[in-house]
Each structure stands twice: as C-alpha cells, then as structure tokens.
Design a protein around this motif. Sequence first.
Motif, mmCIF file in Angstrom:
data_model
loop_
_atom_site.group_PDB
_atom_site.id
_atom_site.type_symbol
_atom_site.label_atom_id
_atom_site.label_comp_id
_atom_site.label_asym_id
_atom_site.label_seq_id
_atom_site.Cartn_x
_atom_site.Cartn_y
_atom_site.Cartn_z
ATOM 1 N N CYS A 1 0.843 -1.205 0.000
ATOM 2 C CA CYS A 1 0.000 0.000 0.000
ATOM 3 C C CYS A 1 0.871 1.245 0.000
ATOM 4 O O CYS A 1 1.678 1.464 0.907
ATOM 5 C CB CYS A 1 -0.914 -0.035 1.229
ATOM 6 S SG CYS A 1 -1.812 1.504 1.517
ATOM 7 N N GLY A 2 0.711 2.094 -1.017
ATOM 8 C CA GLY A 2 1.514 3.297 -1.129
ATOM 9 C C GLY A 2 1.348 4.240 0.052
ATOM 10 O O GLY A 2 2.318 4.823 0.550
ATOM 11 N N HIS A 3 0.110 4.395 0.530
ATOM 12 C CA HIS A 3 -0.119 5.289 1.673
ATOM 13 C C HIS A 3 0.461 4.712 2.955
ATOM 14 O O HIS A 3 0.868 5.464 3.845
ATOM 15 C CB HIS A 3 -1.613 5.564 1.820
ATOM 16 C CG HIS A 3 -2.167 6.412 0.712
ATOM 17 N ND1 HIS A 3 -1.971 7.775 0.668
ATOM 18 C CD2 HIS A 3 -2.853 6.095 -0.395
ATOM 19 C CE1 HIS A 3 -2.554 8.265 -0.424
ATOM 20 N NE2 HIS A 3 -3.092 7.266 -1.081
ATOM 21 N N CYS A 4 0.496 3.381 3.059
ATOM 22 C CA CYS A 4 1.155 2.766 4.219
ATOM 23 C C CYS A 4 2.647 3.084 4.208
ATOM 24 O O CYS A 4 3.242 3.369 5.261
ATOM 25 C CB CYS A 4 0.926 1.260 4.215
ATOM 26 S SG CYS A 4 -0.799 0.749 4.394
ATOM 27 N N ARG A 5 3.259 3.023 3.049
ATOM 28 C CA ARG A 5 4.689 3.317 2.957
ATOM 29 C C ARG A 5 4.987 4.764 3.338
ATOM 30 O O ARG A 5 6.018 5.062 3.939
ATOM 31 C CB ARG A 5 5.198 3.010 1.543
ATOM 32 C CG ARG A 5 5.215 1.528 1.221
ATOM 33 C CD ARG A 5 6.062 1.225 0.004
ATOM 34 N NE ARG A 5 5.496 1.758 -1.220
ATOM 35 C CZ ARG A 5 4.678 1.092 -2.013
ATOM 36 N NH1 ARG A 5 4.328 -0.140 -1.708
ATOM 37 N NH2 ARG A 5 4.214 1.632 -3.124
ATOM 38 N N ARG B 1 0.651 10.839 -7.336
ATOM 39 C CA ARG B 1 0.022 11.009 -6.022
ATOM 40 C C ARG B 1 0.792 10.265 -4.935
ATOM 41 O O ARG B 1 1.023 10.778 -3.846
ATOM 42 C CB ARG B 1 -1.428 10.522 -6.071
ATOM 43 C CG ARG B 1 -2.148 10.638 -4.737
ATOM 44 C CD ARG B 1 -3.574 10.134 -4.815
ATOM 45 N NE ARG B 1 -4.386 10.980 -5.662
ATOM 46 C CZ ARG B 1 -4.962 10.585 -6.789
ATOM 47 N NH1 ARG B 1 -4.800 9.335 -7.203
ATOM 48 N NH2 ARG B 1 -5.692 11.411 -7.500
ATOM 49 N N THR B 2 1.170 9.029 -5.213
ATOM 50 C CA THR B 2 1.864 8.241 -4.192
ATOM 51 C C THR B 2 3.263 8.759 -3.918
ATOM 52 O O THR B 2 3.857 8.406 -2.897
ATOM 53 C CB THR B 2 1.945 6.763 -4.603
ATOM 54 O OG1 THR B 2 2.552 6.663 -5.901
ATOM 55 C CG2 THR B 2 0.563 6.134 -4.658
ATOM 56 N N VAL C 1 0.589 15.373 -5.727
ATOM 57 C CA VAL C 1 -0.814 15.658 -5.996
ATOM 58 C C VAL C 1 -1.445 16.217 -4.734
ATOM 59 O O VAL C 1 -1.196 15.739 -3.636
ATOM 60 C CB VAL C 1 -1.569 14.379 -6.428
ATOM 61 C CG1 VAL C 1 -3.042 14.659 -6.593
ATOM 62 C CG2 VAL C 1 -0.992 13.855 -7.718
ATOM 63 N N GLU C 2 -2.235 17.255 -4.892
ATOM 64 C CA GLU C 2 -2.987 17.821 -3.784
ATOM 65 C C GLU C 2 -4.459 17.859 -4.166
ATOM 66 O O GLU C 2 -4.824 18.302 -5.253
ATOM 67 C CB GLU C 2 -2.510 19.238 -3.467
ATOM 68 C CG GLU C 2 -1.067 19.285 -2.936
ATOM 69 C CD GLU C 2 -0.598 20.699 -2.679
ATOM 70 O OE1 GLU C 2 -1.403 21.622 -2.926
ATOM 71 O OE2 GLU C 2 0.550 20.882 -2.245
ATOM 72 N N ASP C 3 -5.305 17.371 -3.253
ATOM 73 C CA ASP C 3 -6.752 17.364 -3.470
ATOM 74 C C ASP C 3 -7.144 16.647 -4.749
ATOM 75 O O ASP C 3 -8.110 17.005 -5.420
ATOM 76 C CB ASP C 3 -7.309 18.799 -3.497
ATOM 77 C CG ASP C 3 -7.030 19.528 -2.190
ATOM 78 O OD1 ASP C 3 -7.029 18.859 -1.140
ATOM 79 O OD2 ASP C 3 -6.810 20.741 -2.224
ATOM 80 N N GLY C 4 -6.391 15.633 -5.113
ATOM 81 C CA GLY C 4 -6.755 14.830 -6.269
ATOM 82 C C GLY C 4 -6.294 15.387 -7.592
ATOM 83 O O GLY C 4 -6.516 14.788 -8.632
ATOM 84 N N ALA D 1 2.900 20.096 -9.338
ATOM 85 C CA ALA D 1 4.113 20.443 -10.073
ATOM 86 C C ALA D 1 4.371 19.505 -11.242
ATOM 87 O O ALA D 1 4.691 19.946 -12.347
ATOM 88 C CB ALA D 1 5.307 20.444 -9.124
ATOM 89 N N ASN D 2 4.249 18.214 -11.031
ATOM 90 C CA ASN D 2 4.485 17.243 -12.085
ATOM 91 C C ASN D 2 3.163 16.800 -12.680
ATOM 92 O O ASN D 2 2.173 16.640 -11.972
ATOM 93 C CB ASN D 2 5.229 16.029 -11.536
ATOM 94 C CG ASN D 2 6.652 16.375 -11.153
ATOM 95 O OD1 ASN D 2 7.358 16.993 -11.922
ATOM 96 N ND2 ASN D 2 7.048 15.999 -9.951
ATOM 97 N N THR D 3 3.124 16.609 -13.972
ATOM 98 C CA THR D 3 1.897 16.227 -14.656
ATOM 99 C C THR D 3 2.147 14.993 -15.504
ATOM 100 O O THR D 3 3.288 14.638 -15.773
ATOM 101 C CB THR D 3 1.402 17.363 -15.579
ATOM 102 O OG1 THR D 3 2.293 17.452 -16.699
ATOM 103 C CG2 THR D 3 1.356 18.689 -14.846
#
Length: 468
Positions: free
Chosen positions: A61-65, A362-363, A367-370, A374-376
């Motif tokens: 899980c990316g958010h766990c990391r 995002r991970t 990304v902020e608020d979905g 800066a990066n796309t």
Amino acid sequence: MLGWLLLLAAAADARPKPNTKPDTLFKGPGVTILDRQGVQAIRNDKSGATGWVVAFYAPWCGHCRHYAPEFKKFGAALQGHPNIKAGAVSCTAERKACDENAVKGYPTVKSFGVLGHDIVLKRHQSKDLLELVRSKQTDAAFAGLVKPRWSEEPPKVISAPTPQSPYDKIMATALPPPKLRAAPSTIDAAASLRFLLENVFVGDRTLTEEKSVALRGVLAAVARASPEITVASAISICLQQQPSPTSTDWASWLEEDGVVTCHDQTTRVQRKRWTSRCDPEGKGTDGTAYTCGLWGLFHGLVQSLNARDGLSAVRASMHFFGCEECRDHFLEMYDSCRYGRCDADADASLWLWRAHNVVNARTHGHVEDGYITANTPDNAAAFWAFPSVEQCADCRDGKKWDLDGVRAFLKREYGNGSSPAPLAAAPPPGSSRLHGLLIVCLVGGCVICLCLLRRRPLTRRSRYRLPH
C-alpha cells in the motif's frame, strides 16, 4: 540406499520455496512488530496497566509506505511513557490477525488498553497520537478523533492449529496448468490476480451483492482477456457450484498456493510468484510487487477487450483493493470522467496510462486534493513516470510524451496480438512441405475411394438387368 537418499534430497530441493524476507516497513525504535498471537494477547489483557497503539498495514500500500515514517516517529517519542507501546501488524503476513480485528482498509490504526479498547483512530499523525497518550481520555477529549468499536467484553479469539501442507499430495494428482505467455507482464498479472483474490474477504464474513457481481465480472473479463491465467476460470467454476461462499469457504479454495480446491476438485494454476520486473529485490510473497502486477493486469484487460468491458473490469476490481485512500482517489477520477475518459474520441488505453501516471504522482507526493500539481502526466522526465526510459525509449520526445510511441509500447507489452503466443515447440525444418504432401495424398485417396464406391452399385445392377 545412499543413492535413493540423494535422489529424495534432490527432489525436496527441487520443490520451489517461497522467498519470505521479513517485512521491515514499520520496524524502528519503539515499534514492536506483532504477529497474530501478540495481537490476541493485547486484546485479552484486562489488567488496565498498559496501552497500545497498533498500526495494521499492507506492505504494497503506497499510503502505508508514506505513513510508516510518521508512525515510527510516534514510536520513538514513547520513551517517556513506559506503559504505552506502539505495535505494527502486516496484514499480508498476518491476515487472520487483521480479519479478527475487522480491518477493512490500510492503514488502520487502533488503540487498546488504557487508551481505549479496540478503537479505530480517525486521525493518526504522530502529534495526534501523542496527544491521545497525554490525555488518556478518548471518550470525552477525543469524541471527534476516534470512532469507537468497543464492547464490554471483547470478542473471543480462538487460535486454530495450522494444518500440515497437502502440497505433495495435491501436486501429484492435479493436472498441470497451461504455460503462460512469455511476457513477464502476464506472469506478474497472474501473481497479482491471485493476491487480489486471496484478499477479497478482508474484514468481511460474506460478500455483499454489489461485491459479488463485481467479483464475477472481474473473473469473466480476465478469463476472456487472458485465458492462460487459469485461476480466474477455476474460481468461476467454484462460484457456479457455490454462489455465496463465506470467507472460510473462500480461504479453503485458495489455501494452497498453486492450486484451487473446491467441491472435491483440484485445479493447478500458476503460483503466486512475480518476476524481477515487479520484484527486483526478490522479496517474494509479501505483496510489495502486487500493485506493479495489478497495473499490468489492468493494461492487459484494456488492450485485449473493448474499451467498455476493459475499463468496467478495472473499476470492478477496485471493490477489492485494500488501500482505502488509493481506492477512493481512483474511483473519483474514474466516475468524474477526469482526463477525458468520457470523451467521444477517448482512447481507453491512453486514459488508463494517464491514470497510472496520476496514481504514481500522487503516491510520490505530487498531488494535492486529487489534482496534479508540479508534475503532470505530460512531464515524461518525472522520476515516477511510466513507462521509464529504460522500458520505452521511443515513448518520449524530449521531455514530452510521444503518444504514438506510448500506444505501441502498451500494445507490445500488454496486448494479446503482440505478446508472444502461448509457448509451444517450433516446427522442425521442412515440416511444412511434409504436411503439404500428406494433405495431397489424403485428398487423392479420398477421391479414389469415392469413385470405387460409386462404381460398385452400378456393376451389380447391370448384372441382373432383364433382356429386351
């Protein structure tokens, strides 16, 4: 006798052994890595002398990391609170412990003992947890911080004995699975599908109707797109015979890696092993390679099926993805038609590729608020960009993407038509000429037989013809 012993030893060594390197994601000063028995002991401790904060997580899980350093910071700060302890449980290694604690998403942080027994903490940043430790009054001071899941008598936990593995007996009687296509992406997709199926019932005893329909849709789509990934069709057969399995039934079907066993029938399927493409560090079956193979499965579905069926199967699989924050972000991106998914001229393969890069961004904190900051997805030079330069040099035009190159890469890497066909022996030289001669001889022989059969009845009739 010595020869037989050596032969048996060689056979034992030939059996593949899973690589189970210990998971150290949450390991740090002040954090205890817990197994199932450890969690049971904490739940059953009614002395009121200690308190625990336990993080339930999944290594993939990316958010766990991203959360792990924050939790380890909390654990290190507990030196001044000897009666308060921090623990972590890997739900990949200790799945039963997480099921017994009703963990339905990752990461889940719960308090036990003097901090409030069996309480899910909504806010679990280090400063919030330290404030909880200082107050020790969860019901009053933290009414908005916690979601109580406490009862006067905690559920009784019974440890079941671990049965001996029936691996050898099963493998001796089950038929071997068909070989996978040589593409590593397909091998990784098969491993990740197995991992996803093993976690279908996370936190649930039975499946809701919505999840049951979604599960059947995913299995049907995989069976159509990649029939050589036989675990999909094997589980589908089990569901036909038992449409509403419980979590216990399901676990028994998938208990032994490499097979599916249900209703006295055993089917050999591909083992849960990722290639170095997704598992370069060789961590084995801890699940860290899961998301890599899952993306390969998604891209393969979209390449092999039509846009509607492929993307629908991808969305349906989100019902069984344990990282809640990841799942919610993806569904919001999908359902709100972000990045042109619902446009009349939308390219499904490119939309999923863009979604893949949005998730990567995002991970990695971009990304902020979905929304991309800066990066796309158009920034091909980002370190998280997929595919990497090593994977596809033709996918880039300087610092921008070459969409034609990306399409070709996706088709080559994940498409049925461009990936190697199921492995088969090449025909020997000159075999095509021999086949042609055999066909000519066969056709000629058939023509001669037909002529003889037509001639015999005429001869018999002429023999008994009456004179004029």
